[in-house]
Design a protein around this motif. Structure first.
Motif, PDB file in Angstrom:
ATOM      1  N   VAL A  33      57.942  76.559  58.503  1.00  0.00           N
ATOM      2  CA  VAL A  33      57.001  76.747  57.393  1.00  0.00           C
ATOM      3  C   VAL A  33      56.562  78.201  57.365  1.00  0.00           C
ATOM      4  O   VAL A  33      56.159  78.755  58.398  1.00  0.00           O
ATOM      5  CB  VAL A  33      55.782  75.814  57.548  1.00  0.00           C
ATOM      6  CG1 VAL A  33      54.732  76.126  56.477  1.00  0.00           C
ATOM      7  CG2 VAL A  33      56.214  74.364  57.470  1.00  0.00           C
ATOM      8  N   ALA A  34      56.623  78.811  56.183  1.00  0.00           N
ATOM      9  CA  ALA A  34      56.177  80.198  55.997  1.00  0.00           C
ATOM     10  C   ALA A  34      54.899  80.205  55.182  1.00  0.00           C
ATOM     11  O   ALA A  34      54.832  79.602  54.111  1.00  0.00           O
ATOM     12  CB  ALA A  34      57.258  81.023  55.295  1.00  0.00           C
ATOM     13  N   ALA A  63      55.199  83.740  58.741  1.00  0.00           N
ATOM     14  CA  ALA A  63      54.431  84.277  57.607  1.00  0.00           C
ATOM     15  C   ALA A  63      55.303  85.256  56.833  1.00  0.00           C
ATOM     16  O   ALA A  63      56.282  85.798  57.352  1.00  0.00           O
ATOM     17  CB  ALA A  63      53.156  84.961  58.092  1.00  0.00           C
ATOM     18  N   CYS A  64      54.926  85.459  55.569  1.00  0.00           N
ATOM     19  CA  CYS A  64      55.605  86.476  54.760  1.00  0.00           C
ATOM     20  C   CYS A  64      54.557  87.244  53.961  1.00  0.00           C
ATOM     21  O   CYS A  64      53.481  86.707  53.634  1.00  0.00           O
ATOM     22  CB  CYS A  64      56.645  85.850  53.837  1.00  0.00           C
ATOM     23  SG  CYS A  64      55.965  84.801  52.537  1.00  0.00           S
ATOM     24  N   LEU A  93      56.483  87.568  61.260  1.00  0.00           N
ATOM     25  CA  LEU A  93      56.167  88.010  59.897  1.00  0.00           C
ATOM     26  C   LEU A  93      57.390  88.631  59.247  1.00  0.00           C
ATOM     27  O   LEU A  93      58.086  89.448  59.846  1.00  0.00           O
ATOM     28  CB  LEU A  93      55.026  89.030  59.930  1.00  0.00           C
ATOM     29  CG  LEU A  93      54.668  89.694  58.591  1.00  0.00           C
ATOM     30  CD1 LEU A  93      54.086  88.670  57.615  1.00  0.00           C
ATOM     31  CD2 LEU A  93      53.697  90.857  58.798  1.00  0.00           C
ATOM     32  N   ARG A  94      57.619  88.234  57.997  1.00  0.00           N
ATOM     33  CA  ARG A  94      58.677  88.845  57.169  1.00  0.00           C
ATOM     34  C   ARG A  94      57.987  89.596  56.031  1.00  0.00           C
ATOM     35  O   ARG A  94      57.220  89.008  55.257  1.00  0.00           O
ATOM     36  CB  ARG A  94      59.595  87.752  56.614  1.00  0.00           C
ATOM     37  CG  ARG A  94      60.663  88.244  55.649  1.00  0.00           C
ATOM     38  CD  ARG A  94      61.807  88.950  56.363  1.00  0.00           C
ATOM     39  NE  ARG A  94      62.858  89.355  55.425  1.00  0.00           N
ATOM     40  CZ  ARG A  94      63.828  88.560  54.982  1.00  0.00           C
ATOM     41  NH1 ARG A  94      63.872  87.287  55.391  1.00  0.00           N
ATOM     42  NH2 ARG A  94      64.752  89.026  54.164  1.00  0.00           N
ATOM     43  N   ILE A 129      63.949  78.497  55.758  1.00  0.00           N
ATOM     44  CA  ILE A 129      62.550  78.057  55.739  1.00  0.00           C
ATOM     45  C   ILE A 129      62.467  76.753  54.946  1.00  0.00           C
ATOM     46  O   ILE A 129      62.953  76.670  53.815  1.00  0.00           O
ATOM     47  CB  ILE A 129      61.645  79.131  55.113  1.00  0.00           C
ATOM     48  CG1 ILE A 129      61.582  80.357  56.018  1.00  0.00           C
ATOM     49  CG2 ILE A 129      60.247  78.580  54.859  1.00  0.00           C
ATOM     50  CD1 ILE A 129      60.942  80.122  57.369  1.00  0.00           C
ATOM     51  N   ASP A 130      61.850  75.716  55.557  1.00  0.00           N
ATOM     52  CA  ASP A 130      61.764  74.407  54.893  1.00  0.00           C
ATOM     53  C   ASP A 130      60.690  74.384  53.814  1.00  0.00           C
ATOM     54  O   ASP A 130      60.890  73.799  52.745  1.00  0.00           O
ATOM     55  CB  ASP A 130      61.468  73.313  55.935  1.00  0.00           C
ATOM     56  CG  ASP A 130      62.586  73.186  56.951  1.00  0.00           C
ATOM     57  OD1 ASP A 130      63.719  72.887  56.535  1.00  0.00           O
ATOM     58  OD2 ASP A 130      62.332  73.392  58.150  1.00  0.00           O
TER      59      ASP A 130
END
Length: 479
Positions: A33-34, A63-64, A93-94, A129-130
């Motif tokens: 999860v993001a 995270a993004c 983090l992206r 990422i789901d």
């Protein structure tokens, strides 16, 4: 109200389970999860809540952050802040930077920024990422409802933001903005403030700064009540969607041409009007954003049994010979202009050029005036074709470019009078052979812009600034 961290965490956990968010399904192991984190209070609350609940929800949290590159040093400050918080929490983090993803348009607006964010989210999903989570709250739900109603939403639009759609989840749709700020303060989490949210330049900001506080003064639970209405509208919309599927299945005409869908008008006309609207919404959802103005235009086609509405340059709806068609337009030339008695939905945020009958072409531009543009001399021809876009969208949600119709009226700029369009054309000495071909911008019978005359009275930009709509018409000889 109990704003303690444990209470808010329990509230979010219960909402996720009730809404069916983060279900494992067939996947083995934790879900990836993001959290979409801008650095504001809502997104920081999202990050911290998912981090606290990651074991209960069975997820692996990342995270993004999207740096749109529109706010200079302030945007870089927000990125650095998010990087530091994620490093402290040990959350991967992206970061996406707009400048590295392609050219930034000359006048990027909210629509461009939103499209960029969702392109980045789709990239994350494609990479494994789901779920991508966004920090929409009850307060956002209330703002969305008011904004959509002001623009002319139907039942589907009134249902607001859904807890889940595709691979997107909104686990904070049970909290108000006051609760997200209280949670951040309670767990010692700071946040940054986007200064553009504090201005009145955008219609949504004005709703947030003035409309919602006024509603709260009338009822302290206004946000929660508006969000509850959205939940009921969503359930009603689901019912009408089921009935719409039945209607379309029963109306489907055999032997439709390849690339086209055809439905029997006699069956569509017998349906309850609300179910017909839901059916039209279902047909157009894959083509374009089915706002109320398009639904009204297409329901009118069903009722009249003849005519056409251009939905996209390559897609149109047509009613003829007892059938309602959704088909790919077959151009006579490189582009297919509408036919006599034509009507084209007008949406300058999504379409900047409109080829029209009679050799006309209409170019649109939305821009925020710079200091130089505010102070320099503006050609009179351009000035009369400029209007306050926020005022237009708030007052006239169902705009179309079309030819004239009986009953049309126009308010010439600077004259303070309302005239029938026919009488105004007589006074303006417009040649009779041009009158049925002259492009008009209209909301119902009210004409807001006429080719050659400009915008109607009361729509000119003022000194406060804001987004300006510029129409640039041209006339070419027909081939």
């Amino acid at each position: 109200m109990d704003f303690s961290p444990s209470r808010i965490e329990a509230q979010v956990l219960a909402f996720c389970r009730q809404a069916g968010l983060f279900l494992h399904g067939e996947k083995n192991g934790p879900l990836r999860v993001a959290a979409a984190v801008s650095g504001g209070a809502d997104s920081m609350a999202l990050l911290r809540l998912l981090w606290a609940l990651r074991a209960d929800l069975g997820l692996e949290l990342t995270a993004c952050h999207i740096n749109h590159g529109l706010r200079g040093a302030a945007a870089d400050r927000d990125e650095a802040f998010v990087r530091a918080v994620c490093a402290d929490l040990g959350v991967e983090l992206r970061v996406f930077r707009a400048a590295e993803l392609g050219p930034i348009p000359p006048h990027p607006g909210e629509d461009w920024a939103r499209a960029l964010r969702y392109r980045c989210f789709e990239t994350l999903h494609a990479e494994g990422i789901d779920w991508v989570t966004t920090a929409h709250t009850v307060t956002d739900q209330a703002e969305t409802l008011l904004f959509r109603l002001a623009r002319g939403a139907g039942l589907h639009g009134a249902a607001g933001i859904r807890p889940a759609r595709d691979f997107y989840a909104r686990p904070l749709l049970c909290l108000t903005r006051a609760q997200t700020e209280a949670y951040c303060q309670a767990v010692g989490q700071g946040w940054v403030t986007d200064e553009t949210n504090l201005t009145d330049a955008y219609a949504r900001n004005r709703l947030r700064r003035y409309a919602l506080p006024a509603l709260r003064s009338a009822n302290g639970a206004a946000e929660e009540n508006l969000a509850r209405f959205c939940e009921k509208a969503a359930r009603a919309d689901a019912y009408f969607a089921r009935e719409a599927r039945r209607l379309l299945a029963g109306a489907l005409a055999p032997g439709a041409l390849p690339g086209a869908e055809a439905y029997r008008l006699e069956v569509l006309r017998q349906a309850d009007p609300l179910i017909l609207e839901a059916a039209i919404h279902r047909l157009t959802a894959s083509v374009r954003d089915p706002e109320e103005k398009y639904i009204r235009l297409l329901c009118g086609l069903v009722e009249r049994g003849s005519g056409a509405v251009q939905l996209r340059p390559e897609v149109r709806a047509r009613a003829e010979r007892g059938l309602f068609w959704l088909e790919k337009a077959r151009p006579r030339r490189a582009e297919m202009p509408p036919e006599p008695g034509w009507c084209v939905p007008f949406d300058p945020a999504r379409q900047a050029e409109y080829p029209l009958p009679g050799g006309y072409r209409l170019h649109t531009r939305l821009f925020e005036p710079t200091f130089q543009e505010k102070t320099q001399v503006v050609h009179k021809k351009d000035l009369k074709n400029q209007a306050d876009y926020a005022r237009i969208t708030m007052l006239h949600p169902a705009l179309v470019v079309r030819s004239r119709r009986p009953g049309d009226f126009f308010r010439p700029a600077g004259r303070g009078v309302r005239k029938s369009l026919r009488k105004w054309m007589n006074e303006a000495a417009i040649p009779s052979e041009e009158r049925d071909r002259l492009p008009l911008l209209a909301d119902g019978s009210e004409i807001l812009w006429v080719y050659g005359a400009g915008f109607a009275d009361g729509l000119a930009p003022d000194e406060t600034g804001g987004t300006i709509l510029l129409l640039e018409p041209e006339k070419r000889e027909e081939v």
